[in-house]
Structure formats: C-alpha cells, structure tokens
Design a protein around this motif. Structure first.
Motif, PDB file in Angstrom:
ATOM      1  N   LEU A  41       0.940  -1.073  -0.020  1.00 40.24           N
ATOM      2  CA  LEU A  41      -0.070   0.037  -0.040  1.00 40.24           C
ATOM      3  C   LEU A  41       0.805   1.186  -0.044  1.00 40.24           C
ATOM      4  O   LEU A  41       0.753   2.085  -0.624  1.00 40.24           O
ATOM      5  CB  LEU A  41      -0.825  -0.161   1.189  1.00 40.24           C
ATOM      6  N   ARG A  42       1.787   1.337   0.862  1.00 38.60           N
ATOM      7  CA  ARG A  42       2.706   2.355   0.755  1.00 38.60           C
ATOM      8  C   ARG A  42       3.611   2.540  -0.347  1.00 38.60           C
ATOM      9  O   ARG A  42       3.905   3.848  -0.879  1.00 38.60           O
ATOM     10  CB  ARG A  42       3.956   2.177   2.139  1.00 38.60           C
ATOM     11  N   ASN A  43       4.036   1.367  -0.970  1.00 38.18           N
ATOM     12  CA  ASN A  43       4.756   1.656  -2.206  1.00 38.18           C
ATOM     13  C   ASN A  43       3.911   2.235  -3.239  1.00 38.18           C
ATOM     14  O   ASN A  43       4.374   2.944  -3.907  1.00 38.18           O
ATOM     15  CB  ASN A  43       5.241   0.273  -2.453  1.00 38.18           C
ATOM     16  N   ILE A  44       2.463   1.997  -3.560  1.00 35.98           N
ATOM     17  CA  ILE A  44       1.780   2.599  -4.539  1.00 35.98           C
ATOM     18  C   ILE A  44       1.647   3.836  -4.257  1.00 35.98           C
ATOM     19  O   ILE A  44       1.723   4.935  -5.095  1.00 35.98           O
ATOM     20  CB  ILE A  44       0.438   1.877  -4.399  1.00 35.98           C
ATOM     21  N   ARG A  45       1.586   4.143  -2.712  1.00 31.27           N
ATOM     22  CA  ARG A  45       1.101   5.587  -2.474  1.00 31.27           C
ATOM     23  C   ARG A  45       2.277   6.349  -2.643  1.00 31.27           C
ATOM     24  O   ARG A  45       2.106   7.687  -3.214  1.00 31.27           O
ATOM     25  CB  ARG A  45       0.736   5.559  -0.784  1.00 31.27           C
ATOM     26  N   ASP A  46       3.475   5.934  -2.261  1.00 29.51           N
ATOM     27  CA  ASP A  46       4.730   6.826  -2.346  1.00 29.51           C
ATOM     28  C   ASP A  46       5.063   6.970  -3.862  1.00 29.51           C
ATOM     29  O   ASP A  46       5.455   8.087  -4.375  1.00 29.51           O
ATOM     30  CB  ASP A  46       5.906   6.146  -1.634  1.00 29.51           C
ATOM     31  N   LEU A  47       4.681   6.035  -4.800  1.00 25.68           N
ATOM     32  CA  LEU A  47       4.968   6.036  -6.197  1.00 25.68           C
ATOM     33  C   LEU A  47       4.194   7.027  -6.878  1.00 25.68           C
ATOM     34  O   LEU A  47       4.634   7.830  -7.535  1.00 25.68           O
ATOM     35  CB  LEU A  47       4.859   4.659  -6.747  1.00 25.68           C
ATOM     36  N   TRP A  48       2.812   7.101  -6.604  1.00 21.97           N
ATOM     37  CA  TRP A  48       2.143   7.854  -6.966  1.00 21.97           C
ATOM     38  C   TRP A  48       2.345   9.459  -6.528  1.00 21.97           C
ATOM     39  O   TRP A  48       2.273  10.566  -7.406  1.00 21.97           O
ATOM     40  CB  TRP A  48       0.558   7.776  -6.295  1.00 21.97           C
ATOM     41  N   TRP A  49       2.819   9.633  -5.280  1.00 18.98           N
ATOM     42  CA  TRP A  49       3.283  10.866  -4.715  1.00 18.98           C
ATOM     43  C   TRP A  49       4.410  11.365  -5.531  1.00 18.98           C
ATOM     44  O   TRP A  49       4.393  12.568  -6.155  1.00 18.98           O
ATOM     45  CB  TRP A  49       3.472  10.987  -3.205  1.00 18.98           C
ATOM     46  N   LYS A  50       5.210  10.652  -5.943  1.00 22.00           N
ATOM     47  CA  LYS A  50       6.611  10.757  -6.413  1.00 22.00           C
ATOM     48  C   LYS A  50       6.167  11.160  -8.123  1.00 22.00           C
ATOM     49  O   LYS A  50       6.561  12.288  -8.631  1.00 22.00           O
ATOM     50  CB  LYS A  50       7.373   9.827  -6.815  1.00 22.00           C
ATOM     51  N   GLU A  51       5.365  10.498  -8.734  1.00 22.91           N
ATOM     52  CA  GLU A  51       5.032  10.691 -10.218  1.00 22.91           C
ATOM     53  C   GLU A  51       4.017  12.187 -10.325  1.00 22.91           C
ATOM     54  O   GLU A  51       4.416  12.812 -11.263  1.00 22.91           O
ATOM     55  CB  GLU A  51       4.109   9.561 -10.700  1.00 22.91           C
ATOM     56  N   TYR A  52       3.149  12.444  -9.404  1.00 23.99           N
ATOM     57  CA  TYR A  52       2.216  13.583  -9.653  1.00 23.99           C
ATOM     58  C   TYR A  52       2.775  14.765  -8.800  1.00 23.99           C
ATOM     59  O   TYR A  52       2.130  15.629  -9.209  1.00 23.99           O
ATOM     60  CB  TYR A  52       0.855  13.090  -9.426  1.00 23.99           C
ATOM     61  N   VAL A  53       3.516  14.592  -7.701  1.00 20.25           N
ATOM     62  CA  VAL A  53       3.723  15.779  -7.035  1.00 20.25           C
ATOM     63  C   VAL A  53       5.266  15.825  -7.147  1.00 20.25           C
ATOM     64  O   VAL A  53       5.641  17.335  -7.328  1.00 20.25           O
ATOM     65  CB  VAL A  53       3.351  15.834  -5.407  1.00 20.25           C
ATOM     66  N   THR A  54       5.929  15.210  -6.714  1.00 13.51           N
ATOM     67  CA  THR A  54       7.492  15.426  -6.536  1.00 13.51           C
ATOM     68  C   THR A  54       7.914  15.904  -8.082  1.00 13.51           C
ATOM     69  O   THR A  54       8.724  16.673  -8.124  1.00 13.51           O
ATOM     70  CB  THR A  54       8.430  14.181  -6.058  1.00 13.51           C
TER      71      THR A  54
END
Ligand code: GAP
Length: 453
Positions: A41-54
C-alpha cells in the motif's frame, strides 16, 4: 486467472489483508492491512506521490482534515444528494442496493440490464415487483428509498447541544475549500493541481467483493484548476496520464483495462469516465476522471460568501477556475495489482509484482540455521542489502519451502548463503520469475540487485 476466493485466501494467509476485528466475528466491508499489505500500500502511495507531486512543478500536495465544517457538505451537494437507492427485505430487513439487485437478476436471467442510473425510485420498485424479484433469503422487498452514504458523528460533550459533523466522503472538498489559502500562500499560477491522499468514509450498503467496496478506504486525488478553455484537450491529457499510470507504471495487463463513460452526467459536469479493471467478477471502476466546470469553487464561494477567484497576471481577467478531477482508489489499485500479479504455474503460486512495488525486494537465507559461521555471514549480507532494500530474513525449513513462500509474497530475488560462500564469498541468487539461479560475488550483490530494479 485468480478467483475472488483465491485472492482473499492468499491475502489473509500471507499477511496482506485481514478481516477487521476478526476475533470478534469481523465487521462487514472493513479490512486491515497486514505486514505485507502495508508495504504494498505504501509503495503504491509513495510512487503516486513521486509521479504526480515530486516530479511536477505545478502540482502541490495537501493534507486536509477528515472533519470539515458541516456546511462544506451542504454546499457540495453531498447532504442532499450523495445517496444510493436502497431496498430492504420485508421480513428480515437486510439491506440491498436496488440497482445491484436489478443488475444481478438481469445477469442471472440473461436480460439486458436497464439504465438504473436514470430510474427514479418508483421505476426501480416497478421493475422489481413486475419481475417478481425477491431477496437472497426468498422474501419480497419493501419500497426503494434513498440512503445517504455519509457517516455522521457529533461534536461536543452534551448530546443535545452537539453539532452534527460528517466523516469526509471524498478528499476533493478539502482541496476546493483550501483553494484560496493555497493560491495566497504559494507562487502558483493557473493551471495548477492540488493532490491529496487520505482516508474517506462511506456507509456502503452492498456487502462483499473484499476490499473493492469498503466503509473506510483511501483515495488519491488531483484537482487540476484551469481556465475552462479547451477542456477537451485537458481531459484527453489526463486520460493519457491515467493510462500511463496503469500500463507503464503499475504494469497492468492492458487488455484488462477499459474506459467506461458515465451513463448519466451530474448536472454541472461536462464529461466523466471511469477506467475499469477486469476483476474476478467483471470490469469495475478503479479510477475516475471528471470535468466539473467551475461548479466546485462557485458553490463554495456562494455558500461561504468568500471570493474563490483567480486573476490572470498577464491578461488581468478575473474568473472562477474550472476543475478537472482525477481520482484513484488506493485500495482498488492494491486489489488490482494483486489480481494482475497472481499466477499459478509449475506447481507454485507466484505474485509477479513489479520490483518497485513488491513488499520485499530481496530475501536472505542462511542454508541452515545451526551453523554459526553461515548465520553470521548471512547476517552480514542481510545488513548490507537491508541498508537500501526492504529485505526478508528466513532461516526456517528447507530452501524449497522458503522459495515458495517468497514467490507467494512476490519477492523478486532470494539470496542463499551456503558452504561455498564461506570459501569464495559468493552467494546463490534465485529469480522469482524465471526461477533461474546465479552465483554472484557478495561485493557485486548491490549492483546485481540494482540491475533488477
Ligand atoms: N472525488 C470524486 C470521487 O470521490 P468516486 O468515484 O466516488 O469519486 C473515487 O470515488 C474512487 O474511490 C473510485 O474510483 C474508487 O476507486 C474509490 N472508491 C469509491 N468507493 C469506494 C469504496 N466503497 N471502497 C473502496 N474504494 C472506493
């Protein structure tokens, strides 16, 4: 292809998802994520954040509170209209969603499913009675009613004076009501996006389908504010973004993904589509894409009597920004990944999760646990790899069984420290997907793993 039962069983057996408060009999439509589940769950969430915010200069994050002023939900239309058509069994009062009852009956009887989105309550009743549809317990239904999905709670200690609050039913509203603060406190210019991940709550009537439909779940949403011009282009751009997320980032089988336009648009929206995934029971929504015009900011401006406008610094034009909303269900992404990764082959169950999403990247095994020298050496390898990668330690049972366990939880690489390691400082590395084994020098192990990322 996995059945729903197979996935539920694997998820529990291997610590991805447990029924909530199971020792008390569980609670329908509520689940806990176990040790393996939280990592995925955390890996999906972090990847999403990296992709769309970072990675984006014009999308910023927000973490608004779960509790909001009750007027937010009146202004948004949730209090009046966020409901599903409910019917209940006239004898035992079990609740059902009227549209789902009709759809299930049509499927069982090879009839075309009517457009229930466009049927008022009386029409749903008429369909059910004229076709003699009964509950799963064999009883007639009472009349259909609208059932609001918002959970209510009370603020304050004195029951009678307590103000009624809602647990948020979507993260989106936080991004609309904080629009002015975000604009005033940053140097952003329209177009820009606000991204948020967080828990939301819905009093869902329908039971079953594991974590697909829960009372408490997580959304990842982006509200993209723009001037409303050429919205078709913007819509298409975010459609592509969604396809990219699923096909290229999560590596989901393309043939299982399908866009489905909404049969009925809410009065203010100009376009709405869901991206569906072929779950064990059929295609169902994982993501939504909506062009919501300037409705959200306008309605909050009206109800709060605050201006929620933007002044274009180049043209001087003042307007209420429009919103293109993309909304992902985190739990449905999780479920989809499990289903997509599940294979039964060559006498084993294997989860072929992408390396960056797998809960554990590497497992380290000393060949046996009663040889001090081997265990010490393996510990050194574990510590070396563990600095950079989520690493599993297992010294129990035979190596074959340890491989099977790691296959089932999706660990891409297994490293075994054996007697040869003590003489030449090499280890056996076994690939989850090919089951091939290679001898690798301990000094090269980190670069070997990096090459498999
Ligand atoms: N702000 C827009 C919005 O909330 P939605 O289609 O109601 O749109 C967005 O919900 C996403 O949330 C869905 O695409 C789905 O992935 C997820 N979702 C909705 N209801 C859910 C539930 N009861 N359990 C798990 N996920 C859910």
């Amino acid at each position: 292809m996995a059945t729903l039962e197979t996935l539920v069983s694997l998820a529990k057996r291997r610590g991805f998802v447990y029924p909530s408060s199971e020792i008390y009999g569980g609670l329908a439509n509520v689940y806990d994520y176990g040790p393996l589940g939280v990592e995925l769950l955390r890996n999906i969430r972090d990847l999403w954040w990296k992709e769309y915010v970072t990675k984006r200069h014009n999308i910023v994050g927000l973490e608004s509170a779960i509790f909001m002023h009750p007027n937010v939900w009146k202004a948004s239309g949730h209090v009046a209209g966020f409901s599903d058509p409910m019917i209940d069994d006239a004898e035992n009062h079990k609740r059902y969603r009227a549209d789902h009852v009709i759809a299930d009956w049509c499927k069982e009887n090879n009839k075309e499913v009517p457009d229930t989105d466009n049927m008022i309550l009386e029409m749903l009743d008429e369909f059910i009675t004229s076709n003699h549809i009964i509950s799963t317990d064999g009883n007639a239904f009472n009349h259909a009613r609208n059932f609001n999905l918002m959970f209510k709670t009370k603020l304050g200690s004195v029951e009678n004076d307590a103000e009624e609050l809602y647990l948020r039913a979507e993260t989106a509203q936080g991004m609309y009501v904080d629009f002015k603060n975000i604009l005033d406190s940053t140097r952003l210019q329209v177009p820009f996006g606000v991204a948020q991940q967080g828990r939301v709550f819905r009093n869902e009537i329908t039971k079953g389908k594991f974590i697909f439909r829960m009372l408490e779940f997580q959304q990842m949403e982006i509200q993209y504010f723009f001037n409303g011009k050429e919205w078709e282009k913007m819509f298409e751009q975010w459609r592509q973004e969604q396809e990219n997320w699923y096909q290229n980032i999560l590596k989901i089988n393309k043939s299982k993904l399908k866009w489905k336009p909404h049969a009925k648009l809410i009065f203010y929206a100009k376009a709405a589509e869901d991206l569906t995934y072929q779950f064990p029971w059929g295609a169902d929504e994982v993501t939504g894409l909506h062009y919501r015009t300037d409705y959200d900011l306008s309605t909050h401006a009206k109800h709060s009597a605050k201006k929620l406008e933007y002044r274009d610094p180049f043209t001087g034009e003042v307007y209420v920004p429009h919103v293109l909303e993309t909304t992902w269900g985190l739990d449905r992404n999780f479920f989809m990944l499990l289903d997509n990764a599940y294979f039964e082959e060559e006498g084993r169950v294997v989860l072929k999760l992408p390396f960056n999403l797998a809960p554990y990247k590497v497992a380290v095994f000393p060949l046996v646990s009663n040889k001090e020298e081997l265990v010490k050496k393996a510990n050194g390898v574990y510590e070396q790899i563990g600095k950079n990668y989520m690493t599993y330690w297992d010294d129990r049972g035979n190596i074959g069984k340890r491989y099977r366990y790691q296959d089932e939880v999706g660990t891409p690489l297994c490293v075994t420290i054996d007697y040869q390691t003590l003489t030449d400082d090499t280890v056996t590395v076994r690939s989850r997907d090919t089951m091939a084994q290679e001898r690798v020098a301990i000094t090269n192990l980190t670069s070997y793993i990096m090459a498999h990322e």
